[in-house]
Scaffold this motif. Structure first.
Motif, PDB file in Angstrom:
ATOM      1  N   LEU A  26      38.426  19.977  35.175  1.00  0.00           N
ATOM      2  CA  LEU A  26      37.555  20.908  34.459  1.00  0.00           C
ATOM      3  C   LEU A  26      36.377  21.311  35.336  1.00  0.00           C
ATOM      4  O   LEU A  26      36.031  20.612  36.294  1.00  0.00           O
ATOM      5  CB  LEU A  26      37.011  20.262  33.181  1.00  0.00           C
ATOM      6  CG  LEU A  26      38.020  19.687  32.189  1.00  0.00           C
ATOM      7  CD1 LEU A  26      37.302  18.830  31.160  1.00  0.00           C
ATOM      8  CD2 LEU A  26      38.796  20.799  31.513  1.00  0.00           C
ATOM      9  N   VAL A  27      35.736  22.419  34.972  1.00  0.00           N
ATOM     10  CA  VAL A  27      34.528  22.876  35.651  1.00  0.00           C
ATOM     11  C   VAL A  27      33.355  22.754  34.686  1.00  0.00           C
ATOM     12  O   VAL A  27      33.443  23.201  33.533  1.00  0.00           O
ATOM     13  CB  VAL A  27      34.671  24.337  36.120  1.00  0.00           C
ATOM     14  CG1 VAL A  27      33.347  24.855  36.683  1.00  0.00           C
ATOM     15  CG2 VAL A  27      35.771  24.452  37.175  1.00  0.00           C
TER      16      VAL A  27
ATOM     17  N   MET B 163      36.720  28.260  37.296  1.00  0.00           N
ATOM     18  CA  MET B 163      37.418  27.841  36.078  1.00  0.00           C
ATOM     19  C   MET B 163      38.879  28.281  36.107  1.00  0.00           C
ATOM     20  O   MET B 163      39.770  27.533  35.706  1.00  0.00           O
ATOM     21  CB  MET B 163      36.700  28.391  34.845  1.00  0.00           C
ATOM     22  CG  MET B 163      35.350  27.745  34.586  1.00  0.00           C
ATOM     23  SD  MET B 163      34.363  28.585  33.325  1.00  0.00           S
ATOM     24  CE  MET B 163      35.237  28.109  31.846  1.00  0.00           C
ATOM     25  N   ARG B 164      39.127  29.485  36.606  1.00  0.00           N
ATOM     26  CA  ARG B 164      40.512  29.943  36.737  1.00  0.00           C
ATOM     27  C   ARG B 164      41.251  29.092  37.771  1.00  0.00           C
ATOM     28  O   ARG B 164      42.447  28.808  37.612  1.00  0.00           O
ATOM     29  CB  ARG B 164      40.537  31.416  37.134  1.00  0.00           C
ATOM     30  CG  ARG B 164      40.044  32.358  36.049  1.00  0.00           C
ATOM     31  CD  ARG B 164      40.094  33.810  36.506  1.00  0.00           C
ATOM     32  NE  ARG B 164      41.472  34.281  36.519  1.00  0.00           N
ATOM     33  CZ  ARG B 164      41.963  35.172  35.676  1.00  0.00           C
ATOM     34  NH1 ARG B 164      41.187  35.668  34.718  1.00  0.00           N
ATOM     35  NH2 ARG B 164      43.214  35.578  35.758  1.00  0.00           N
ATOM     36  N   LEU B 165      40.540  28.698  38.806  1.00  0.00           N
ATOM     37  CA  LEU B 165      41.136  27.843  39.838  1.00  0.00           C
ATOM     38  C   LEU B 165      41.527  26.488  39.249  1.00  0.00           C
ATOM     39  O   LEU B 165      42.627  25.982  39.491  1.00  0.00           O
ATOM     40  CB  LEU B 165      40.146  27.655  40.989  1.00  0.00           C
ATOM     41  CG  LEU B 165      40.635  26.863  42.207  1.00  0.00           C
ATOM     42  CD1 LEU B 165      41.698  27.649  42.964  1.00  0.00           C
ATOM     43  CD2 LEU B 165      39.461  26.542  43.128  1.00  0.00           C
ATOM     44  N   SER B 166      40.642  25.908  38.438  1.00  0.00           N
ATOM     45  CA  SER B 166      40.936  24.604  37.843  1.00  0.00           C
ATOM     46  C   SER B 166      42.107  24.697  36.870  1.00  0.00           C
ATOM     47  O   SER B 166      42.925  23.779  36.770  1.00  0.00           O
ATOM     48  CB  SER B 166      39.698  24.030  37.140  1.00  0.00           C
ATOM     49  OG  SER B 166      39.412  24.725  35.940  1.00  0.00           O
TER      50      SER B 166
ATOM     51  N   LEU C  66      26.576  34.362  40.578  1.00  0.00           N
ATOM     52  CA  LEU C  66      26.870  32.984  40.180  1.00  0.00           C
ATOM     53  C   LEU C  66      27.830  32.921  38.994  1.00  0.00           C
ATOM     54  O   LEU C  66      28.740  32.081  38.972  1.00  0.00           O
ATOM     55  CB  LEU C  66      25.566  32.253  39.847  1.00  0.00           C
ATOM     56  CG  LEU C  66      25.663  30.730  39.674  1.00  0.00           C
ATOM     57  CD1 LEU C  66      26.070  30.067  40.989  1.00  0.00           C
ATOM     58  CD2 LEU C  66      24.334  30.159  39.182  1.00  0.00           C
ATOM     59  N   ASN C  67      27.643  33.810  38.017  1.00  0.00           N
ATOM     60  CA  ASN C  67      28.528  33.803  36.838  1.00  0.00           C
ATOM     61  C   ASN C  67      29.980  34.052  37.232  1.00  0.00           C
ATOM     62  O   ASN C  67      30.891  33.346  36.797  1.00  0.00           O
ATOM     63  CB  ASN C  67      28.076  34.870  35.839  1.00  0.00           C
ATOM     64  CG  ASN C  67      26.961  34.371  34.934  1.00  0.00           C
ATOM     65  OD1 ASN C  67      26.183  33.511  35.326  1.00  0.00           O
ATOM     66  ND2 ASN C  67      26.861  34.917  33.743  1.00  0.00           N
ATOM     67  N   ASN C  68      30.194  35.066  38.038  1.00  0.00           N
ATOM     68  CA  ASN C  68      31.556  35.389  38.450  1.00  0.00           C
ATOM     69  C   ASN C  68      32.146  34.294  39.328  1.00  0.00           C
ATOM     70  O   ASN C  68      33.351  34.022  39.264  1.00  0.00           O
ATOM     71  CB  ASN C  68      31.590  36.731  39.185  1.00  0.00           C
ATOM     72  CG  ASN C  68      31.614  37.910  38.225  1.00  0.00           C
ATOM     73  OD1 ASN C  68      32.290  37.858  37.207  1.00  0.00           O
ATOM     74  ND2 ASN C  68      30.868  38.949  38.520  1.00  0.00           N
TER      75      ASN C  68
ATOM     76  N   ILE D 272      43.172  29.612  27.578  1.00  0.00           N
ATOM     77  CA  ILE D 272      43.945  28.807  28.528  1.00  0.00           C
ATOM     78  C   ILE D 272      43.796  29.314  29.954  1.00  0.00           C
ATOM     79  O   ILE D 272      43.986  28.558  30.909  1.00  0.00           O
ATOM     80  CB  ILE D 272      45.442  28.712  28.133  1.00  0.00           C
ATOM     81  CG1 ILE D 272      46.111  30.091  28.123  1.00  0.00           C
ATOM     82  CG2 ILE D 272      45.609  27.996  26.811  1.00  0.00           C
ATOM     83  CD1 ILE D 272      47.611  30.015  27.901  1.00  0.00           C
ATOM     84  N   THR D 273      43.418  30.587  30.107  1.00  0.00           N
ATOM     85  CA  THR D 273      43.159  31.108  31.455  1.00  0.00           C
ATOM     86  C   THR D 273      41.987  30.380  32.098  1.00  0.00           C
ATOM     87  O   THR D 273      41.962  30.169  33.308  1.00  0.00           O
ATOM     88  CB  THR D 273      42.858  32.623  31.397  1.00  0.00           C
ATOM     89  OG1 THR D 273      44.016  33.301  30.911  1.00  0.00           O
ATOM     90  CG2 THR D 273      42.510  33.175  32.776  1.00  0.00           C
ATOM     91  N   TYR D 274      41.022  29.988  31.281  1.00  0.00           N
ATOM     92  CA  TYR D 274      39.843  29.289  31.783  1.00  0.00           C
ATOM     93  C   TYR D 274      39.830  27.806  31.391  1.00  0.00           C
ATOM     94  O   TYR D 274      38.861  27.103  31.675  1.00  0.00           O
ATOM     95  CB  TYR D 274      38.571  29.961  31.260  1.00  0.00           C
ATOM     96  CG  TYR D 274      38.353  31.345  31.821  1.00  0.00           C
ATOM     97  CD1 TYR D 274      37.773  31.525  33.076  1.00  0.00           C
ATOM     98  CD2 TYR D 274      38.745  32.468  31.109  1.00  0.00           C
ATOM     99  CE1 TYR D 274      37.583  32.784  33.598  1.00  0.00           C
ATOM    100  CE2 TYR D 274      38.566  33.742  31.621  1.00  0.00           C
ATOM    101  CZ  TYR D 274      37.976  33.899  32.872  1.00  0.00           C
ATOM    102  OH  TYR D 274      37.798  35.159  33.384  1.00  0.00           O
TER     103      TYR D 274
END
Length: 426
Positions: free
Chosen positions: A70-71, A58-61, A50-52, A128-130
């Protein structure tokens, strides 16, 4: 197996809503999005925890580079969180601690060189990646609530530019800090009102209105309680620095006092999903290459590529407040953390050249978000409305530019001086 099914279901749901709501699509971004969605489905099919999964969301958003995309993590993940015992911010392009527990006071406003194994630059890149690519200040603020999700150590080793070092133990509850705003006001400041959402002070012949957010109607009610004081003042200074918005209707209600007519708030764009138009587009473009379709069948091409937008000028009118303060001069203080409906507030003033804007560019994100509930327990938030000034001027990912650029300085923060406010008061 059920976890994999839920993750794939969430990806497909996100893809559906994002494709049909997001109002900033361009051809290259669509291609990149499609590629990332496909890769994510393949990775999830190989079974990830679930964490990954949420790190990948988050990277997708962040790929969409939008401040209202946002996630939100599920409670199952958040219940394991620990937090920084301080708050970080960027001042004069330095990463520094701006608030902290009493035992760490000696490290306030010292520029940070390394955080664990991350250099200053690498930590910013992580945020900024996330987070939001176009606004590092916002991303750092946002991800401080999710620190242990990204940095999986109990102890933070900080090294500062002056080569001093210290260990900081993560804490169980989010560090909220204490506001030092009143301490930085001039000695002659007379506090008229101080509540969670708004502070009003009389400073000589001027009125300072510090609005912390637009979340509740009390911000409007408490503002207008002092209308008689505003009419006697030389000017009102609105301080919207670090205001993360709320309800733009409350922002409009305050602005209404400064003009006699209805408010032209914004030019708004929404995707139009018209089944008849979509059907016609699929038939007409079935055997036509994209390059040709884009040139000769522009509307049909935009329909099939989620770029066909409906445009409206949104208006509002609060007659009970109309023109009450129409003769009062206005200044507004803003920074990179002035966000969302706080930016709507400034757009109202700036569109009519009704105020002098002082500070830095604002955050650069307004727009109505859609909340997509996920089976895995979290939420994906996506912008559903593109916003511009009524005259078509854009601020998305740029921010609203001030008339007078003034930046906070480290030296001033160390000495408890608010040089931006002092400039506005001079």
């Amino acid at each position: 197996m059920k976890e994999v099914e839920n993750q794939i279901s969430d990806i497909l749901k996100i893809n559906h809503y994002v494709l049909n709501l997001f109002p900033y699509w361009e051809d290259e971004l669509l291609k990149e999005w499609d590629k990332e969605i496909t890769n994510l489905v393949l990775k999830v099919s190989g079974n990830i925890d679930l964490n990954n999964f949420y790190k990948k969301l988050m990277r997708l958003s962040s790929l969409l580079n939008d401040g209202h995309t946002l996630v939100y993590l599920p409670e199952k993940i958040k219940e394991t969180f620990t937090y920084f015992p301080f708050k970080l911010a960027i001042i004069e392009d330095n990463l520094v601690i701006v608030e902290c527990e009493d035992k760490y006071q000696e490290y306030l406003f010292k520029p940070i060189k390394k955080l664990n194994n991350f250099s200053d630059t690498e930590f910013r890149d992580l945020c900024i990646t996330y987070g939001w690519v176009s606004n590092i200040e916002f991303s750092i603020n946002l991800l401080q609530s999710e620190t242990s999700f990204l940095i999986e150590e109990d102890i933070l080793d900080l090294e500062f530019i002056d080569n001093s070092k210290n260990e900081f133990k993560l804490i169980d509850k989010k560090y909220e800090g204490k506001s030092t705003y009143i301490k930085q006001l001039p000695k002659e400041a007379e506090i008229l009102h101080d509540s969670e959402e708004i502070l009003i002070a009389k400073i000589n012949k001027k009125i300072l209105v510090k609005i912390n957010h637009f979340m509740t109607e009390e911000v409007v009610t408490n503002f207008y309680k002092y209308a008689k004081d505003y009419l006697k003042a030389e000017e009102i200074i609105f301080d919207l620095r670090n205001n993360l918005g709320g309800n733009s209707g409350f922002a409009d209600a305050i602005y209404q006092g400064f003009i006699n007519e209805a408010i032209e708030m914004e030019k708004a764009y929404h995707q139009v999903i018209d089944s008849e138009r979509v059907a016609s587009a699929t038939m007409n473009l079935y055997n036509i290459k994209d390059d040709t379709a884009k040139k000769e069948y522009k509307e049909f091409y935009e329909v099939l590529n989620h770029q066909y937008l409906e445009v409206t000028i949104e208006k509002s009118n609060f007659k009970q407040y109309q023109g009450l303060l129409k003769l009062v001069k206005v200044k507004i203080l803003q920074n990179r953390m002035t966000y969302s409906s706080a930016e709507n507030f400034i757009i109202n003033f700036d569109n009519n050249k009704r105020a002098l804007l002082i500070g830095e560019n604002t955050a650069g994100s307004t727009g109505q978000p859609a909340w997509i509930k996920l089976k895995t327990g979290g939420m994906f938030m996506i912008t559903a409305k593109r916003v511009e000034y009524p005259n078509g001027k854009t601020h998305h990912n740029i921010g609203i530019k001030p008339d007078v650029f003034k930046q906070e300085k480290l030296e001033d923060k160390i000495n408890h001086v608010d040089s931006v406010l002092n400039f506005a008061l001079s």
